[in-house]
Structures are given as C-alpha cells and as structure tokens.
Design a protein around this motif. Structure first.
Motif, PDB file in Angstrom:
ATOM      1  N   UNK A 175       0.843  -1.188   0.000  1.00  0.00           N
ATOM      2  CA  UNK A 175       0.000   0.000   0.000  1.00  0.00           C
ATOM      3  C   UNK A 175       0.877   1.237   0.000  1.00  0.00           C
ATOM      4  N   UNK A 176       0.321   2.333  -0.474  1.00  0.00           N
ATOM      5  CA  UNK A 176       1.066   3.593  -0.485  1.00  0.00           C
ATOM      6  C   UNK A 176       0.148   4.750  -0.148  1.00  0.00           C
ATOM      7  N   UNK A 177       0.610   5.585   0.777  1.00  0.00           N
ATOM      8  CA  UNK A 177      -0.074   6.830   1.094  1.00  0.00           C
ATOM      9  C   UNK A 177       0.438   7.898   0.132  1.00  0.00           C
ATOM     10  N   UNK A 178      -0.488   8.534  -0.590  1.00  0.00           N
ATOM     11  CA  UNK A 178      -0.124   9.525  -1.599  1.00  0.00           C
ATOM     12  C   UNK A 178      -0.632  10.886  -1.149  1.00  0.00           C
ATOM     13  N   UNK A 179       0.226  11.880  -1.199  1.00  0.00           N
ATOM     14  CA  UNK A 179      -0.153  13.235  -0.784  1.00  0.00           C
ATOM     15  C   UNK A 179      -0.892  13.941  -1.917  1.00  0.00           C
ATOM     16  N   UNK A 180      -1.888  13.278  -2.485  1.00  0.00           N
ATOM     17  CA  UNK A 180      -2.676  13.824  -3.572  1.00  0.00           C
ATOM     18  C   UNK A 180      -3.972  13.037  -3.681  1.00  0.00           C
ATOM     19  N   UNK A 181      -5.009  13.679  -4.221  1.00  0.00           N
ATOM     20  CA  UNK A 181      -6.260  13.013  -4.523  1.00  0.00           C
ATOM     21  C   UNK A 181      -6.918  13.761  -5.683  1.00  0.00           C
ATOM     22  N   UNK A 182      -7.352  13.048  -6.729  1.00  0.00           N
ATOM     23  CA  UNK A 182      -7.282  11.599  -6.923  1.00  0.00           C
ATOM     24  C   UNK A 182      -5.836  11.135  -7.121  1.00  0.00           C
ATOM     25  N   UNK A 183      -5.646   9.827  -7.079  1.00  0.00           N
ATOM     26  CA  UNK A 183      -4.295   9.296  -7.207  1.00  0.00           C
ATOM     27  C   UNK A 183      -3.766   9.508  -8.614  1.00  0.00           C
ATOM     28  N   UNK A 184      -2.487   9.846  -8.757  1.00  0.00           N
ATOM     29  CA  UNK A 184      -1.901  10.080 -10.075  1.00  0.00           C
ATOM     30  C   UNK A 184      -1.933   8.838 -10.964  1.00  0.00           C
ATOM     31  N   UNK A 185      -2.005   9.065 -12.277  1.00  0.00           N
ATOM     32  CA  UNK A 185      -2.039   7.982 -13.263  1.00  0.00           C
ATOM     33  C   UNK A 185      -0.703   7.766 -13.951  1.00  0.00           C
ATOM     34  N   UNK A 186       0.258   8.664 -13.714  1.00  0.00           N
ATOM     35  CA  UNK A 186       1.570   8.519 -14.341  1.00  0.00           C
ATOM     36  C   UNK A 186       2.601   9.273 -13.518  1.00  0.00           C
ATOM     37  N   UNK A 187       3.864   9.144 -13.925  1.00  0.00           N
ATOM     38  CA  UNK A 187       4.952   9.723 -13.139  1.00  0.00           C
ATOM     39  C   UNK A 187       4.911  11.247 -13.127  1.00  0.00           C
ATOM     40  N   UNK A 188       4.532  11.863 -14.257  1.00  0.00           N
ATOM     41  CA  UNK A 188       4.487  13.324 -14.304  1.00  0.00           C
ATOM     42  C   UNK A 188       3.507  13.877 -13.284  1.00  0.00           C
ATOM     43  N   UNK A 189       2.388  13.181 -13.088  1.00  0.00           N
ATOM     44  CA  UNK A 189       1.414  13.627 -12.094  1.00  0.00           C
ATOM     45  C   UNK A 189       1.890  13.342 -10.679  1.00  0.00           C
ATOM     46  N   UNK A 190       2.666  12.282 -10.517  1.00  0.00           N
ATOM     47  CA  UNK A 190       3.104  11.876  -9.176  1.00  0.00           C
ATOM     48  C   UNK A 190       4.274  12.710  -8.657  1.00  0.00           C
ATOM     49  N   UNK A 191       5.211  13.070  -9.526  1.00  0.00           N
ATOM     50  CA  UNK A 191       6.469  13.677  -9.064  1.00  0.00           C
ATOM     51  C   UNK A 191       6.292  14.890  -8.152  1.00  0.00           C
ATOM     52  N   UNK A 192       5.380  15.831  -8.449  1.00  0.00           N
ATOM     53  CA  UNK A 192       5.273  16.994  -7.563  1.00  0.00           C
ATOM     54  C   UNK A 192       4.940  16.639  -6.118  1.00  0.00           C
ATOM     55  N   UNK A 193       4.313  15.489  -5.907  1.00  0.00           N
ATOM     56  CA  UNK A 193       3.919  15.091  -4.565  1.00  0.00           C
ATOM     57  C   UNK A 193       5.005  14.293  -3.849  1.00  0.00           C
ATOM     58  N   UNK A 194       6.141  14.091  -4.531  1.00  0.00           N
ATOM     59  CA  UNK A 194       7.286  13.417  -3.924  1.00  0.00           C
ATOM     60  C   UNK A 194       8.429  14.388  -3.662  1.00  0.00           C
ATOM     61  N   UNK A 195       8.186  15.666  -3.907  1.00  0.00           N
ATOM     62  CA  UNK A 195       9.221  16.681  -3.767  1.00  0.00           C
ATOM     63  C   UNK A 195       8.965  17.532  -2.521  1.00  0.00           C
ATOM     64  N   UNK A 196       9.968  18.330  -2.148  1.00  0.00           N
ATOM     65  CA  UNK A 196       9.812  19.241  -1.029  1.00  0.00           C
ATOM     66  C   UNK A 196      10.058  18.581   0.317  1.00  0.00           C
ATOM     67  N   UNK A 197       9.745  19.295   1.385  1.00  0.00           N
ATOM     68  CA  UNK A 197      10.082  18.870   2.743  1.00  0.00           C
ATOM     69  C   UNK A 197       9.028  17.987   3.387  1.00  0.00           C
TER      70      UNK A 197
END
Length: 469
Positions: free
Chosen positions: A394-416
């Motif tokens: 399982x993975x907790x994602x700091x976004x909703x809805x969940x991203x469908x590809x890496x471009x959508x996911x990357x911003x939520x894996x950056x920062x502090x």
C-alpha cells in the motif's frame, strides 16, 4: 516498543495544501531531527566512525537515503520488527525494501542456507535442488523455461540483450518513472515531453535516448505510436508502477498493451520484483496476463542475492536460433555467482515453505486492514490525500485523486513534506520504504503493529494541520 515524544500538540485547523508552507514543514523537520539525535547517541557515534571507512558513511550509498540525519544502525531483526543499536524497536513495513517481504529471520530459510553451506555454496554446476527450483518456478509463474541471475538488475540486462538479439531491433521501450535496477538502458525519463537521461546519472557516455524509447504509464496512444514504428525489441515494465510512488494501471491497459505487442512483433517483459507481493503467482499470473518474459528478484530467495527470469517456449526457441546464428563465444550474459547452490537453496525454501498461499492470504488481509485504517484517517482528518493498494503493498499519496503517471506523481514526492513524514514515523518507532510512502505487509506483521502505524500517520496529520499552513 520505543516511542519518542511528539513536539507539537494536535489542534484542528483548515485543510492544508500538501505543497504549501514549505518553511513551516522545514521547521517541523528540524525539530524531528533534534528528537532523533537526542534518542540515538550510539547511532550518531557509529555514523561518524563509519564515514572514515565508507564513502558517504555507508557500505552502499542507498543506505544513506533515509530521512533521518544519519541512517539507523540495525542490530537485529526478527519477523516484522527491527532493533537499532540504541535499543529502539521498530515496526518494520519496509522489510529491506522488499527482500525480507516474508519476514526477517525465517527459520525455514536459516535451515536451508545452513544445510547448503555445510556442503558447499558454489560449484558452477547444477544440483538436484536446482532441478526442483526450476520446476517450482514453472508451476508458480507459468513460463516453461528459466535462467538465474544474481540480482534483478542482472536479469533485466540479460533480457534486454536477448530481446535485441532475437528481434534484431536496437530499441527498447520503458515507462517514464520506472526503475529496473542498474540497467543503463532504463535510465531515461520524460522532461517536458522529451526523452532525456535521468537526473543524477553518473559516468554515462552513451546517448541512451538513441536506443531507449520512454512513454508515460497508462498512455496507450503514446505506446501505440512508439510500437507501430517497428523499431522496439521489447517493452519492459512493472505491471504496477512501484518506483515513482505506486501507480495502478487503468482498466484494460495491460490487455491493450498485449495486443499492441502481438500486432507489432514486440516482446512484452514484466518485471515482478516488487509486484511479487500481489499474490501467489505474482501480479501477472494473478491477473491472467501473458508475458513473453518475466523477471523476479529481491524476495525470491528471501534476501539471499538471487533473481530469475523466465521465457515462453516461443521465445526460448528464438533464443536458440539466435545463438546458433551468432555462433560460439562469450555471450556477455551471466556471472559466476548466478545460480549458485546457496541461492538455489534459498529459493527452494522460499517457494516451498515460506511463499505459501496461506502466507499471501494473511498478507492481503493485513494490507486491506491497513488501507482501511489509512483511509479512515484521511476521511476523519479531512486531508486531500489518497491510498493506492495492490496485494500486500500500500502507499499513502499526498494527492487526490491518485496520479495515473509519473508526471502527475512527481510533484507530490518533492519538497520537505515527504522527509518530515518519514522522520516523524521513525521517531514513533515505524519504518516504511525510504524512497516514498510504500508500506509492505509480511506474514509476520501483526494487526497491533498496523494499528501503531495508522496511529502514527494520524498523529502526523494532526501535527501537520496544527502548523496552520
């Protein structure tokens, strides 16, 4: 269980933006660092000494990728608990980033390794056990013929070489945001829609974009356009993306991909190194997909360095034909340690005694329990986050809805925010995979441990909201 004190009192506040308030989050992270340092004097001492003999202070540089100011120094681990040198116990949902997916210190694995070690660990010859392991792999995953490698990286490299040899095509296709081990061909990403070498790639002198095509996950038009040029030897992908956050395939994606590969004469290669956690036969077998080639690493021998790759009968025949055409000589594929007797013993124990249907049933039930708990926290606390789930992972994602590809996911894996969350969990006695928010349930993970993880996540959310970002 060592539980370290929180530094922020919980209080209600409006729903925050996951990307806002970086300064406040950085201050929160600084306070978590102070908590860690106060509680880990022996760890800090060892880290300083280690930096004199290991570059970066660790035997392999990934060990420095945790969000703590220095990595924990592990003393021991058993089942789903890990202890550090300062005496703190951690509920382990990382499990070595998958090699220990079925729990640490398994007695079944200990017995098999000890027995083989007494009788020699490497002969560069097959054994009776190796025959049995081959049969077990065919029964489990459905492909008829197999080869061993030492790591999934080695397996994927061999597969790419063979795909090019039998199709006589130079290019391979990968998914943006993928990771397939230390395979040069796979270090290509999309930036502003254009293929480029992955950031941070060291010592690469070849323009990888000339031989590697990259498309987004779940983008069938881009996949179709790339394959219909007739230049791609194989598509190499995870059935579920697990290395750029966890991203699920759209309904029908894999079936359409299979049809495209058949239409264009492209080999379809699935890397099940992480998605082995999806079910008894891995994701591909559990979901009725058809692979031309399958690679599996990490957990297949319980953490003993080993990987395997299997091929269909048709691919095997084409390999034989390509080998006959090339003639005798060094293939450039394989290493002396691949398929050694110790690794084979580990695989036999895992496939017969540890990776059982009952183990998978427990893991999947435990993962469902975890996902339900996390989703209840999200709903109760009113944060705009989500949970992705497949099998025991399982993975907790700091976004909703969940991203469908890496471009959508990357911003939520950056920062502090991400390192602040990870260090907070460490300070609460919980380990998850250090690279993003992936959590893995083993057959030895207790429901009480999962309750502690969910409680720690909710504690973080409350303190995060109290920042009034």
């Amino acid at each position: 269980m060592s539980v370290l004190p929180s530094v922020f009192a919980a209080s209600p506040s409006p729903q925050p933006s996951p990307r806002g308030g970086e300064g406040e989050i950085a201050a929160f992270l600084a306070r978590q660092i102070a908590i860690f340092e106060a509680a880990h004097p022996r760890t800090l001492e060892l880290a300083q000494a280690s930096s004199a003999v290991w570059r970066g202070g660790v035997p392999m540089h990934w060990m420095g990728d945790w969000s703590s100011p220095v990595p924990l120094f592990a003393e021991r681990a058993k089942e789903a608990t890990l202890w550090d040198v300062d005496g703190h116990a951690y509920d382990d949902f990382c499990l070595g980033d998958t090699p220990s997916m079925f729990g640490h210190g398994r007695e079944e694995l200990q017995r098999a390794i000890a027995d083989q070690a007494l009788n020699g660990v490497g002969f560069m010859l097959p054994t009776v056990r190796s025959l049995r392991v081959g049969q077990l792999l065919t029964e489990r995953f459905g492909l008829p013929l197999w080869q061993c490698a030492t790591t999934a990286s080695d397996a994927n490299r061999a597969v790419i070489r063979w795909a090019r040899a039998i199709t006589k095509r130079r290019k391979i296709l990968i998914i943006d945001g993928c990771y397939h081990g230390m395979v040069d061909d796979a270090f290509v990403v999309l930036k502003d829609g254009q293929a480029t070498a992955k950031k941070g790639l060291i010592g690469q002198v070849t323009d990888l974009t000339q031989s590697t095509v990259v498309v987004p996950f779940n983008d069938l038009p881009a996949m179709s356009a790339a394959l219909k040029r007739g230049e791609v030897a194989c598509v190499l992908l995870e059935p579920v993306m697990t290395n750029c956050g966890m991203i699920l395939p759209d309904e029908g994606y894999h079936q359409a991909l299979r049809a495209l590969c058949d239409e264009t004469g492209t080999l379809l290669v699935y890397d099940e190194t992480h998605t082995l956690s999806s079910g008894f036969g891995g994701y591909v077998r559990e979901h009725g997909l058809r692979a031309d080639i399958l690679t599996v690493g990490k957990a297949i021998a319980g953490g003993v360095p080993a990987a395997v790759w299997g091929v269909s009968a048709e691919v095997a025949a084409r390999m034989d034909a390509a080998q006959a055409e090339i003639g005798a000589g060094s293939s450039g594929i394989g290493t002396t340690l691949s398929g050694n007797a110790l690794a084979i013993a580990g695989m036999e124990a895992m496939l017969t005694e540890v990776m059982t249907p009952e183990a998978y049933d427990y893991m999947q039930a435990g993962a469902t329990y975890l996902v339900d708990g996390l989703r209840e926290v999200i709903a109760r606390q009113g944060v705009d986050w989500s949970v992705v789930h497949v099998g025991a992972r399982a993975e907790l994602v700091f976004a909703s809805p969940t991203p469908r590809n890496a471009a959508e996911m990357r911003p939520h894996l950056e920062g502090a925010l991400l390192p602040a969350f990870h260090l907070y969990l460490i300070n609460k006695g919980v380990l998850i995979a250090p690279f993003h928010n992936m959590m893995l349930i083993s057959p030895k993970t207790s429901y009480e441990a999962t309750d502690r993880l969910v409680a720690a996540v909710e504690g973080f959310v409350k303190e995060y909201k109290a920042l009034n970002i």
